[in-house]
Design a protein around this motif. Structure first.
Motif, PDB file in Angstrom:
ATOM      1  N   PRO A   1       0.941  -1.427   0.046  1.00 29.30           N
ATOM      2  CA  PRO A   1       0.041   0.099   0.222  1.00 29.30           C
ATOM      3  C   PRO A   1       0.930   1.233  -0.189  1.00 29.30           C
ATOM      4  CG  PRO A   1      -0.924  -1.518   1.596  1.00 29.30           C
ATOM      5  CD  PRO A   1       0.496  -2.018   1.094  1.00 29.30           C
ATOM      6  N   LYS A   2       1.927   1.412   0.977  1.00 28.77           N
ATOM      7  CA  LYS A   2       2.708   2.631   0.924  1.00 28.77           C
ATOM      8  C   LYS A   2       3.468   2.710  -0.534  1.00 28.77           C
ATOM      9  CE  LYS A   2       6.606   4.515   3.716  1.00 28.77           C
ATOM     10  NZ  LYS A   2       7.560   4.008   4.944  1.00 28.77           N
ATOM     11  N   LEU A   3       4.090   1.533  -0.998  1.00 30.06           N
ATOM     12  CA  LEU A   3       4.877   1.716  -2.301  1.00 30.06           C
ATOM     13  C   LEU A   3       3.856   2.038  -3.378  1.00 30.06           C
ATOM     14  CD1 LEU A   3       7.248  -1.593  -2.345  1.00 30.06           C
ATOM     15  CD2 LEU A   3       7.361   0.720  -1.106  1.00 30.06           C
ATOM     16  N   ARG A   4       2.689   1.590  -3.405  1.00 28.79           N
ATOM     17  CA  ARG A   4       1.763   1.996  -4.288  1.00 28.79           C
ATOM     18  C   ARG A   4       1.233   3.754  -4.349  1.00 28.79           C
ATOM     19  NH1 ARG A   4      -4.191   0.679  -4.233  1.00 28.79           N
ATOM     20  NH2 ARG A   4      -3.986   0.977  -1.925  1.00 28.79           N
ATOM     21  N   ASP A   5       1.165   3.937  -3.080  1.00 27.48           N
ATOM     22  CA  ASP A   5       0.779   5.586  -3.050  1.00 27.48           C
ATOM     23  C   ASP A   5       2.003   6.295  -3.130  1.00 27.48           C
ATOM     24  OD1 ASP A   5      -1.565   4.558  -2.041  1.00 27.48           O
ATOM     25  OD2 ASP A   5      -1.469   5.143   0.195  1.00 27.48           O
ATOM     26  N   GLN A   6       3.251   5.931  -3.035  1.00 28.85           N
ATOM     27  CA  GLN A   6       4.253   6.729  -3.264  1.00 28.85           C
ATOM     28  C   GLN A   6       4.521   6.626  -4.692  1.00 28.85           C
ATOM     29  OE1 GLN A   6       7.420   4.928  -1.111  1.00 28.85           O
ATOM     30  NE2 GLN A   6       7.207   6.132   0.772  1.00 28.85           N
ATOM     31  N   THR A   7       4.146   5.697  -5.383  1.00 30.10           N
ATOM     32  CA  THR A   7       4.430   5.650  -6.869  1.00 30.10           C
ATOM     33  C   THR A   7       3.303   6.760  -7.676  1.00 30.10           C
ATOM     34  OG1 THR A   7       5.158   3.390  -7.104  1.00 30.10           O
ATOM     35  CG2 THR A   7       4.146   4.201  -9.059  1.00 30.10           C
ATOM     36  N   MET A   8       2.190   6.664  -6.881  1.00 29.46           N
ATOM     37  CA  MET A   8       1.058   7.394  -7.343  1.00 29.46           C
ATOM     38  C   MET A   8       1.419   8.922  -7.260  1.00 29.46           C
ATOM     39  SD  MET A   8      -2.204   5.397  -6.137  1.00 29.46           S
ATOM     40  CE  MET A   8      -3.148   6.977  -5.909  1.00 29.46           C
ATOM     41  N   ARG A   9       2.064   9.323  -6.166  1.00 34.58           N
ATOM     42  CA  ARG A   9       2.622  10.808  -6.142  1.00 34.58           C
ATOM     43  C   ARG A   9       3.694  11.109  -7.287  1.00 34.58           C
ATOM     44  NH1 ARG A   9       3.797   9.148  -0.474  1.00 34.58           N
ATOM     45  NH2 ARG A   9       2.074   9.564   0.654  1.00 34.58           N
ATOM     46  N   HIS A  10       4.477  10.217  -7.639  1.00 34.79           N
ATOM     47  CA  HIS A  10       5.431  10.437  -8.739  1.00 34.79           C
ATOM     48  C   HIS A  10       4.454  10.735 -10.003  1.00 34.79           C
ATOM     49  CE1 HIS A  10       9.594   9.736  -7.194  1.00 34.79           C
ATOM     50  NE2 HIS A  10       8.854   9.479  -6.166  1.00 34.79           N
ATOM     51  N   LEU A  11       3.418   9.815  -9.997  1.00 37.43           N
ATOM     52  CA  LEU A  11       2.573   9.974 -11.451  1.00 37.43           C
ATOM     53  C   LEU A  11       1.710  11.389 -11.371  1.00 37.43           C
ATOM     54  CD1 LEU A  11       1.445   6.184 -11.539  1.00 37.43           C
ATOM     55  CD2 LEU A  11       2.879   7.377 -13.219  1.00 37.43           C
ATOM     56  N   ASP A  12       1.368  11.663 -10.197  1.00 32.61           N
ATOM     57  CA  ASP A  12       0.535  12.862 -10.018  1.00 32.61           C
ATOM     58  C   ASP A  12       1.153  13.916 -10.279  1.00 32.61           C
ATOM     59  OD1 ASP A  12      -1.741  11.094  -9.828  1.00 32.61           O
ATOM     60  OD2 ASP A  12      -1.787  11.076  -7.626  1.00 32.61           O
ATOM     61  N   ASP A  13       2.648  14.240 -10.019  1.00 30.66           N
ATOM     62  CA  ASP A  13       3.148  15.452 -10.017  1.00 30.66           C
ATOM     63  C   ASP A  13       4.002  15.516 -11.240  1.00 30.66           C
ATOM     64  OD1 ASP A  13       5.174  17.365  -9.372  1.00 30.66           O
ATOM     65  OD2 ASP A  13       6.346  16.475  -7.935  1.00 30.66           O
ATOM     66  N   PRO A  14       3.443  16.525 -11.998  1.00 30.75           N
ATOM     67  CA  PRO A  14       4.099  16.913 -13.632  1.00 30.75           C
ATOM     68  C   PRO A  14       5.451  17.108 -13.289  1.00 30.75           C
ATOM     69  CG  PRO A  14       2.520  18.570 -12.732  1.00 30.75           C
ATOM     70  CD  PRO A  14       2.183  17.643 -11.681  1.00 30.75           C
ATOM     71  N   ALA A  15       5.972  17.728 -12.138  1.00 32.02           N
ATOM     72  CA  ALA A  15       7.392  18.238 -12.140  1.00 32.02           C
ATOM     73  C   ALA A  15       8.293  16.903 -11.682  1.00 32.02           C
ATOM     74  CB  ALA A  15       7.575  19.196 -11.021  1.00 32.02           C
ATOM     75  N   SER A  16       7.490  15.731 -11.469  1.00 29.00           N
ATOM     76  CA  SER A  16       8.553  14.685 -11.001  1.00 29.00           C
ATOM     77  C   SER A  16       9.536  14.214 -12.078  1.00 29.00           C
ATOM     78  CB  SER A  16       7.579  13.420 -10.573  1.00 29.00           C
ATOM     79  OG  SER A  16       7.013  13.028 -11.706  1.00 29.00           O
ATOM     80  N   ALA A  17      10.393  13.685 -12.060  1.00 29.57           N
ATOM     81  CA  ALA A  17      11.311  13.126 -13.158  1.00 29.57           C
ATOM     82  C   ALA A  17      10.630  12.192 -14.044  1.00 29.57           C
ATOM     83  CB  ALA A  17      12.587  12.260 -12.318  1.00 29.57           C
ATOM     84  N   LEU A  18       9.725  11.394 -13.398  1.00 31.35           N
ATOM     85  CA  LEU A  18       8.971  10.452 -14.266  1.00 31.35           C
ATOM     86  C   LEU A  18       7.860  10.875 -15.107  1.00 31.35           C
ATOM     87  CD1 LEU A  18       8.138   7.711 -14.727  1.00 31.35           C
ATOM     88  CD2 LEU A  18       6.424   7.680 -12.621  1.00 31.35           C
TER      89      LEU A  18
END
Length: 290
Positions: A9-26
């Motif tokens: 659950p934690k890894l899923r949510d942390q991954t979503m933060r990267h996906l939801d942030d347009p400024a993330s490297a991803l």
């Protein structure tokens, strides 16, 4: 090393933060052609069921998946409409510019073209891979589960494996399809629920979200097939004069109301023939005892 089930659950949510942030490297480091797929991945992860497949079960999925000529990908054939599955030890590799990237997880969900599947590698696995190169991994720029490749599969009818995106290694897509099928066989597998750590549960409570649960999938303690005895007609006719090994294989087996539906079902390896008859030992037999 694959993540622990409690971490999902934690890894899923942390991954979503990267996906939801347009400024993330991803997000900023990928082209516009990947935007739609990453948007869909974020939406599917947000509502995904969480599954963790133990190494023995993952090995069976890889082995049996190599024998699947076709698979079904409709909502009814998945363990949940949207899902995230981690397969302990990985299920194969993808080639990325000459570098083999181990696939450790898959995410799926609905898509206008059918079912969208993302192949993922854990940040841990990527870091381990990077130790063999001259490159440096900037950990904070990498989500815990890194999307590697996406493909879509039609959801109408059975789809031959040869018709799935040729860039996807057959062992990977076969293992995913086999995992879904094997998870529908309670005589073969054990499932149990794993709750996350208290800190994760408290964080979900503060957000008004229900406690997340992870479904652990493993082989039953005795990997023993049922109902494989010879029929009465076969015994009376003396059809078999030797015992021999029937290898594990898929069977298009009837199920459902009045057994009107059909589903690929894994039949574990077993010995066929009358008791006491000589064994035709032409194959190595592995007996699973856990």
């Amino acid at each position: 090393m694959s993540p622990h089930p409690r971490e999902l659950p934690k890894l899923r949510d942390q991954t979503m933060r990267h996906l939801d942030d347009p400024a993330s490297a991803l997000r900023s480091g990928t082209g516009d052609d990947a935007k739609e797929g990453l948007d869909a991945l974020a939406a599917n992860l947000r509502e995904s069921g969480l599954y963790w497949v133990a190494s023995d079960m993952a090995a069976l999925a890889v082995s049996s998946g190599s024998q699947l000529a076709a698979a079904q990908w409709s909502t009814a054939d998945r363990p949940s409409e949207r899902g995230l599955i981690v397969l302990e030890g990985g299920v194969g590799h993808m080639d990325a510019q000459g570098v083999e990237i181990p696939i450790e997880a898959c995410a799926w969900g609905p898509h206008p073209e059918g079912c969208l599947v993302w192949l993922l590698i854990s940040r841990r696995g990527l870091a381990q891979k990077m130790t063999r190169t001259d490159l440096t991994l900037v950990v904070e720029d990498i989500p815990p589960l890194l999307p590697v490749y996406a493909f879509t599969v039609p959801v109408d009818g059975s789809v031959p494996m040869v018709e799935i995106d040729p860039a996807v290694p057959q062992p990977v897509v076969g293992a995913l399809a086999a995992s879904w099928l094997l998870m529908q066989q309670p005589t073969l597998i054990d499932t149990q629920r794993e709750r996350p750590d208290r800190a994760v549960r408290k964080a979900y409570a503060r957000q008004g979200r229900p406690d997340p649960e992870v479904t652990l999938v493993d082989l039953r303690r005795q990997y023993v097939p049922q109902g494989q005895e010879d029929s009465e007609e076969e015994r009376k006719a003396g059809r078999y004069r030797h015992r021999f090994v029937v290898s594990g294989h898929w069977r298009n087996q009837a199920y459902g109301k009045e057994r009107a539906l059909r589903r690929q079902t894994w039949i574990p390896a077993y010995v066929k023939g009358p008791d006491g008859a000589p064994m035709l030992a032409s194959e190595k037999v592995n007996v699973w005892r856990r």
